[in-house]
Design a protein around this motif. Structure first.
Motif, short mmCIF file in Angstrom:
data_model
loop_
_atom_site.label_atom_id
_atom_site.label_comp_id
_atom_site.label_asym_id
_atom_site.label_seq_id
_atom_site.Cartn_x
_atom_site.Cartn_y
_atom_site.Cartn_z
N GLU A 442 0.82 -1.22 0.00
CA GLU A 442 0.00 0.00 0.00
C GLU A 442 0.85 1.27 0.00
O GLU A 442 0.33 2.39 -0.02
N GLY A 443 2.18 1.10 0.07
CA GLY A 443 3.07 2.25 0.08
C GLY A 443 3.32 2.83 1.45
O GLY A 443 3.92 3.91 1.59
N ASP A 444 2.85 2.14 2.49
CA ASP A 444 3.08 2.61 3.86
C ASP A 444 4.39 2.06 4.39
O ASP A 444 4.86 0.99 3.99
N LEU A 445 4.98 2.77 5.34
CA LEU A 445 6.25 2.36 5.91
C LEU A 445 6.13 1.10 6.75
O LEU A 445 5.16 0.92 7.50
N ILE A 446 7.12 0.23 6.61
CA ILE A 446 7.22 -0.99 7.42
C ILE A 446 8.08 -0.70 8.63
O ILE A 446 9.15 -0.09 8.51
N ARG A 447 7.64 -1.12 9.79
CA ARG A 447 8.42 -0.93 11.01
C ARG A 447 9.06 -2.26 11.40
O ARG A 447 8.36 -3.22 11.72
N GLU A 448 10.37 -2.32 11.38
CA GLU A 448 11.08 -3.52 11.79
C GLU A 448 11.31 -3.50 13.30
O GLU A 448 11.25 -2.44 13.95
N SER A 449 11.59 -4.65 13.87
CA SER A 449 11.86 -4.72 15.30
C SER A 449 13.13 -3.97 15.64
O SER A 449 14.02 -3.78 14.80
N GLN A 450 13.23 -3.53 16.90
CA GLN A 450 14.42 -2.79 17.34
C GLN A 450 15.67 -3.67 17.32
O GLN A 450 16.78 -3.15 17.21
N GLY A 451 15.49 -4.98 17.40
CA GLY A 451 16.65 -5.86 17.35
C GLY A 451 17.17 -6.07 15.95
O GLY A 451 18.32 -6.47 15.76
N LYS A 452 16.33 -5.80 14.96
CA LYS A 452 16.73 -5.96 13.56
C LYS A 452 17.20 -4.65 12.95
O LYS A 452 18.14 -4.63 12.16
N PHE A 453 16.56 -3.57 13.31
CA PHE A 453 16.95 -2.24 12.84
C PHE A 453 17.42 -1.45 14.04
O PHE A 453 16.62 -0.90 14.79
N ILE A 454 18.74 -1.44 14.26
CA ILE A 454 19.27 -0.93 15.54
C ILE A 454 20.01 0.41 15.38
O ILE A 454 20.81 0.78 16.22
N ALA A 455 19.69 1.13 14.31
CA ALA A 455 20.36 2.42 14.09
C ALA A 455 20.09 3.39 15.23
O ALA A 455 20.93 4.25 15.54
#
Length: 519
Positions: A442-455
């Motif tokens: 749908e073009g909406d942002l995907i939120r990954e888990s904090q353990g996977k996206f740790i920037a």
């Protein structure tokens, strides 16, 4: 050992020969007991990285210190697990993981068991002191609480966005416009460091540094960069106190670490003295520094100048380095991927309005709806996160979600750089710069888990300035991309520089053209 000594004594060797033979025999025995790890470390049921008898991984790490993150990545590619164990003579055992479950466990679900250990403080003492990045417990809590009051939506809309645009205009006037007119080459990363230094010091401490208008090197910035590299090298050198002293004695003509530490201290204390003088004159401020000047520490006392100095340094590394490096890597990726650049520019031009150009508060809301711009930023942070590796120390034994046993006083490290390049975590296209991975059908942002996206870290210590950094980066991306077309100098090699953070080695040399109109 005594049996070896008796046998050697019966050989009628000369004293020197006996010493050599005894040493060789002892080393041989120790190598038998410690064939793949450092002396006095325990054998673990975790795959080793590259390691040698007695000294552990030290020689390999020192030899590859400038490509340390590639070294981590190589270690994971050689195992069927997402954990590796490193032992270095003179240091505690270090378990490195890129498993999202383990990272989230350490940073979020068993937060109280993992602290910033003495190894971090020893390496960064002169840079970060007892600031928010190195402190634990009550010392960390009061600093986080004080700082959190600054990072609110009203400040973003009414003040911060306008301040960023002001400094973007200065960057254009003094750097990019001139480069475009003259056909000269400019170091994009250097401009970004100046932009974020000016912006954040003004925002946080109410001081105008004028780095963007300064010709040549900025003394504080040079000292800060040197000191970060020096801190990084201390992590891989257990004898750094000895080697730094010897280097100063043997090469007195070189500037020592203490020289750069003093430059940084002078910068911070000047800001603090100026603010104390202004407050004594009845002036009022609502910035970060003033907030801390009215804060009580863990002993319920007002902060002294040394504590305030640590506040300044910790927030400058957060506000200057991370965003400047993210912007540099982002524009490098855009220059390498014209399809992505054009798609992003199309979104920006479609959503920007005259009202947004005229009103920073409206611009703030418009940028929030630029989904592809967010995806580009997140993909940059995934591949080139400004803190490529981080670590903590275990207070007690623990078992991670994947069954790994962590023992008391172990250091645990997680590597976002290696994790981003791991197909078992991010898929077979993990090496590709592909912002679309952050958008659903749908073009909406995907939120990954904090353990996977740790920037932005995770758990209770998740980055306080996450929204501020995102806003600053997106405002800069929107304005710089609409105004200029950047092209990497042909043949210029871009690679990271190993430090506490993730700068581009030798800068980002680009050619600049002004965009005549939105396209």
């Amino acid at each position: 050992m005594s049996a070896i000594a008796i046998s050697i004594s019966k050989m009628n060797l000369k004293p020197g020969e006996a010493v050599v033979l005894s040493s060789a025999a002892i080393l041989g025995v120790l190598s038998w007991f410690y064939p793949d790890r450092a002396l006095f470390t325990e054998k673990r049921d975790i795959p080793n990285g590259k390691s040698y008898p007695i000294v552990g991984a030290l020689p390999f790490i020192v030899a590859h210190k400038n490509k340390i993150h590639d070294l981590f990545r190589t270690g994971f590619s050689m195992t069927n697990t997402l954990n590796i164990c490193n032992s270095v003579i003179g240091l505690p055992t270090i378990i490195i993981t890129i498993d999202p479950r383990n990272i989230e466990h350490v940073l979020k679900y068993n937060f109280e068991n993992y602290v910033k250990g003495p190894m971090l403080f020893d390496a960064t003492e002169e840079v970060l002191g007892h600031g928010i990045f190195t402190s634990n417990g009550e010392a960390w809590k009061y600093q986080r609480k004080a700082a959190s009051l600054i990072f609110n939506v009203r400040n973003f809309r009414d003040h911060f966005t306008a301040l960023f645009i002001e400094h973007i205009d200065i960057a254009g006037k003094y750097h990019f416009d001139q480069a475009a007119e003259r056909g000269s080459i400019v170091d994009f990363q250097d401009v970004m460091f100046r932009f974020t230094l000016d912006s954040f010091v003004k925002l946080g401490f109410g001081v105008s540094v004028g780095a963007l208008q300064t010709k040549g090197k900025v003394a504080f910035a040079e000292a800060f960069d040197y000191s970060q590299r020096n801190s990084y090298e201390r992590f891989i050198n257990p004898a750094f106190k000895v080697t730094e002293t010897l280097a100063t004695l043997m090469m007195p003509w070189r500037r020592s670490p203490s020289y750069y530490f003093k430059v940084m201290d002078d910068f911070a204390y000047k800001i603090i003295r100026q603010r104390r003088q202004e407050l004594s004159e009845g002036k009022e401020f609502k910035d970060l520094l003033s907030r801390f000047m009215t804060t009580k520490n863990e002993s319920n006392e007002s902060l002294n100048d040394e504590e305030l100095r640590d506040v300044v340094m910790n927030f400058i590394i957060a506000g200057r380095d991370t965003t400047a490096q993210t912007l540099s890597w982002c524009f490098y990726c855009l220059m390498q991927h014209p399809r992505v650049e054009q798609k992003l520019l199309t979104e920006i031009n479609a959503l920007m309005t005259d009202e947004a150009e005229a009103d920073p508060a409206v611009l703030h809301d418009v940028i929030k709806n630029m989904k592809y711009a967010h995806a580009v930023l997140y993909e940059t942070l995934r591949l080139h996160g400004p803190v490529p590796a981080n670590q903590k120390m275990a207070l007690e034994d623990d078992v991670w979600p994947d069954g790994t046993l962590v023992k008391k006083n172990d250091y645990v490290m997680w590597s976002g750089w290696a994790q981003a390049r791991e197909p078992r975590v991010w898929g077979v296209d993990c090496h590709d710069f592909r912002p679309e991975r952050w958008l659903n059908q749908e073009g909406d942002l995907i939120r990954e888990s904090q353990g996977k996206f740790i920037a932005f870290h995770a758990g209770p210590r998740v980055c306080l300035g996450q929204n501020l950094a995102t806003l600053e980066a997106l405002v800069a991306i929107v304005y710089f991309l609409r105004r200029y077309r950047f092209t990497l100098v042909p043949g210029y090699k871009v690679e990271y520089f190993a430090s506490l953070t993730m700068p581009i080695k030798d800068g980002l040399r680009v050619q600049v053209e002004r965009r005549s109109s939105p396209s």
